[in-house]
Design a protein around this motif. Structure first.
Motif, short mmCIF file in Angstrom:
data_model
loop_
_atom_site.label_atom_id
_atom_site.label_comp_id
_atom_site.label_asym_id
_atom_site.label_seq_id
_atom_site.Cartn_x
_atom_site.Cartn_y
_atom_site.Cartn_z
N GLU A 100 0.91 -1.18 0.07
CA GLU A 100 -0.03 -0.11 -0.09
C GLU A 100 0.68 1.44 -0.17
OE1 GLU A 100 -2.59 2.04 3.46
OE2 GLU A 100 -3.33 0.03 2.84
N GLY A 101 0.47 2.04 -0.95
CA GLY A 101 1.43 3.49 -1.08
C GLY A 101 2.51 3.32 -1.90
N GLU A 102 2.75 2.10 -2.37
CA GLU A 102 4.13 2.32 -3.31
C GLU A 102 3.81 2.11 -4.73
OE1 GLU A 102 6.32 -1.32 -2.21
OE2 GLU A 102 6.79 -0.59 -0.27
N GLU A 194 -8.02 0.36 -10.89
CA GLU A 194 -6.59 0.13 -10.35
C GLU A 194 -6.58 0.24 -8.81
OE1 GLU A 194 -3.92 2.99 -11.93
OE2 GLU A 194 -3.59 2.11 -13.81
N THR A 195 -7.84 0.75 -8.38
CA THR A 195 -7.89 0.78 -6.75
C THR A 195 -9.29 0.33 -6.36
OG1 THR A 195 -7.44 1.83 -4.78
CG2 THR A 195 -8.75 3.14 -6.59
N SER A 196 -9.64 0.42 -5.24
CA SER A 196 -10.90 0.00 -4.57
C SER A 196 -11.49 0.77 -3.67
CB SER A 196 -11.15 -1.39 -4.15
OG SER A 196 -10.22 -1.62 -2.92
N LYS A 197 -12.50 1.02 -3.43
CA LYS A 197 -13.17 1.71 -2.34
C LYS A 197 -12.66 1.14 -0.91
CE LYS A 197 -17.19 3.52 -4.88
NZ LYS A 197 -18.56 3.22 -5.19
N LYS A 198 -12.34 -0.17 -0.84
CA LYS A 198 -11.84 -0.58 0.24
C LYS A 198 -10.65 -0.27 0.78
CE LYS A 198 -11.00 -5.12 2.91
NZ LYS A 198 -11.21 -6.59 2.79
N ASP A 199 -9.71 -0.35 -0.38
CA ASP A 199 -8.32 0.02 -0.15
C ASP A 199 -8.31 1.71 0.06
OD1 ASP A 199 -7.39 -2.18 -0.82
OD2 ASP A 199 -7.09 -1.68 -2.94
N VAL A 200 -9.25 2.51 -0.55
CA VAL A 200 -9.22 4.06 -0.19
C VAL A 200 -9.58 4.21 1.23
CG1 VAL A 200 -10.43 6.14 -0.70
CG2 VAL A 200 -9.53 4.91 -2.44
N LEU A 201 -10.48 3.47 1.75
CA LEU A 201 -11.20 3.49 2.93
C LEU A 201 -10.22 3.20 4.07
CD1 LEU A 201 -13.42 4.21 5.05
CD2 LEU A 201 -14.31 2.07 4.77
N ASN A 202 -9.24 1.99 3.88
CA ASN A 202 -8.20 1.74 4.66
C ASN A 202 -6.98 2.79 4.61
OD1 ASN A 202 -9.52 -0.66 5.40
ND2 ASN A 202 -8.43 -1.76 3.79
N VAL A 204 -7.56 6.20 4.38
CA VAL A 204 -7.98 7.27 5.05
C VAL A 204 -8.23 6.51 6.56
CG1 VAL A 204 -10.14 8.75 5.86
CG2 VAL A 204 -9.46 8.20 3.43
N ALA A 205 -8.38 5.48 7.11
CA ALA A 205 -8.52 5.11 8.53
C ALA A 205 -7.04 5.19 8.80
CB ALA A 205 -8.97 3.64 8.39
N LYS A 206 -5.98 4.61 8.10
CA LYS A 206 -4.80 4.85 8.42
C LYS A 206 -4.31 6.17 8.62
CE LYS A 206 -0.12 3.24 7.15
NZ LYS A 206 0.70 2.30 6.15
N ILE A 207 -4.56 7.14 8.07
CA ILE A 207 -4.18 8.44 7.96
C ILE A 207 -4.88 8.94 9.36
CG2 ILE A 207 -4.40 10.76 7.28
CD1 ILE A 207 -2.43 9.14 5.86
N GLN A 208 -6.28 8.74 9.73
CA GLN A 208 -6.83 9.24 10.55
C GLN A 208 -6.78 8.62 12.11
OE1 GLN A 208 -8.84 12.07 10.77
NE2 GLN A 208 -8.58 12.35 8.57
N GLY A 209 -5.97 7.43 11.83
CA GLY A 209 -5.75 6.61 13.11
C GLY A 209 -7.19 6.06 13.74
N ASP A 211 -10.38 2.99 12.98
CA ASP A 211 -10.75 1.77 12.40
C ASP A 211 -11.91 2.02 11.03
OD1 ASP A 211 -12.79 -0.56 11.99
OD2 ASP A 211 -11.02 -1.43 12.93
N PRO A 212 -11.74 1.42 9.99
CA PRO A 212 -12.63 1.60 8.66
C PRO A 212 -13.86 1.66 9.18
CG PRO A 212 -10.78 0.15 8.30
CD PRO A 212 -10.74 0.37 9.79
N THR A 213 -14.32 0.85 10.25
CA THR A 213 -15.93 0.78 10.55
C THR A 213 -16.63 2.05 11.35
OG1 THR A 213 -15.17 -0.29 12.72
CG2 THR A 213 -15.72 -1.62 10.85
N PHE A 214 -15.57 3.03 11.63
CA PHE A 214 -15.97 4.29 12.15
C PHE A 214 -16.84 5.06 11.08
CE2 PHE A 214 -15.22 8.86 12.48
CZ PHE A 214 -15.51 9.07 13.82
N TRP A 215 -16.52 5.02 9.81
CA TRP A 215 -17.38 5.28 8.77
C TRP A 215 -18.40 4.46 8.34
CZ3 TRP A 215 -11.96 5.94 9.04
CH2 TRP A 215 -11.67 7.28 9.27
N ALA A 216 -19.37 4.33 8.79
CA ALA A 216 -20.33 3.09 8.74
C ALA A 216 -20.87 3.11 7.21
CB ALA A 216 -21.46 3.20 9.73
#
Length: 226
Positions: A100-102, A194-202, A204-209, A211-216
């Protein structure tokens, strides 16, 4: 004709220019158009091999790392995807596994892809579309109104509204009855592949610190889109 088509696709993909079947026929296949499918499939079999190991299934083709004209077969690994079945327009998407991110590209292109990821994340989190006037909210560099040249990205308005749109990462849709005219950004077909909504949400969750489930709502949408 197979090796010529391979090189043609690699050169086109350096700038992520969508590839038209008509251009392949005109510039490469020419008088062998009756063998078009066989030539494309053979090129795909050549380019889908990565270090001698075939990646995935179906018709896949390869690309060069950013900034190179041609690369050895060992670094191939892109998939040829038809994004417009009426006009027969194709793109090459990365089929090589990477963290991720590379990115396979370096320098300025890597910076652009990082910015693009931020923009795609912002669009998704905002309900899958954002007005052009809202785009500046997702990154401090994205002040689109002034024509000031960014030290890395150059003309940011041109990057978003022309380059990313031409590469099919973004799409723009006019907003009716707006004066002055406004438009909204949405994910383009290359981004969808090339990407997915799941990857993008992960991301965002990583940046915000969090869990992805925070954004239901987004979590549910990303999970359904898998």
């Amino acid at each position: 004709q197979v090796s010529e088509l391979v090189q043609f696709l690699l050169v086109k993909d350096q700038k992520k220019i969508p590839i038209k079947r008509a251009d392949m026929l005109k510039n490469v296949i020419r008088e062998y158009r009756d063998a078009y499918s066989e030539i494309v499939n053979r090129a795909g079999r050549t380019l889908q091999e990565v270090g001698g190991v075939r990646q995935g299934k179906g018709r896949v083709l390869g690309e060069t790392p950013c900034g190179l004209t041609l690369v050895p077969p060992q670094v191939f690994g892109l998939q040829l995807v038809e994004i417009d079945t009426k006009r027969h327009i194709y793109i090459l998407i990365n089929n090589l596994p990477h963290a991720e991110g590379e990115y396979l590209c370096r320098g300025k292109e890597k910076e652009k892809m990082g910015l693009l990821l931020v923009i795609l994340s912002f669009i998704f989190m905002k309900g899958n579309s954002v007005k052009d006037s809202e785009a500046a909210q997702c990154h401090p560099s994205l002040t689109l109104i002034p024509r000031k040249q960014h030290s890395v990205f150059g003309d940011l308005r041109k990057l978003l509204t022309e380059e990313f749109v031409r590469q099919k990462y973004l799409e723009t849709t006019p907003i009716p009855l707006t004066d002055p005219p406004e438009f909204k950004f949405q994910w383009g077909p290359r981004a969808e592949k090339e990407t997915s909504k799941k990857d993008v949400l992960n991301f965002v969750a990583k940046i915000q610190g969090k869990d992805p489930t925070f954004w239901a709502s987004q979590y549910s949408e990303a999970d359904a889109a898998r």
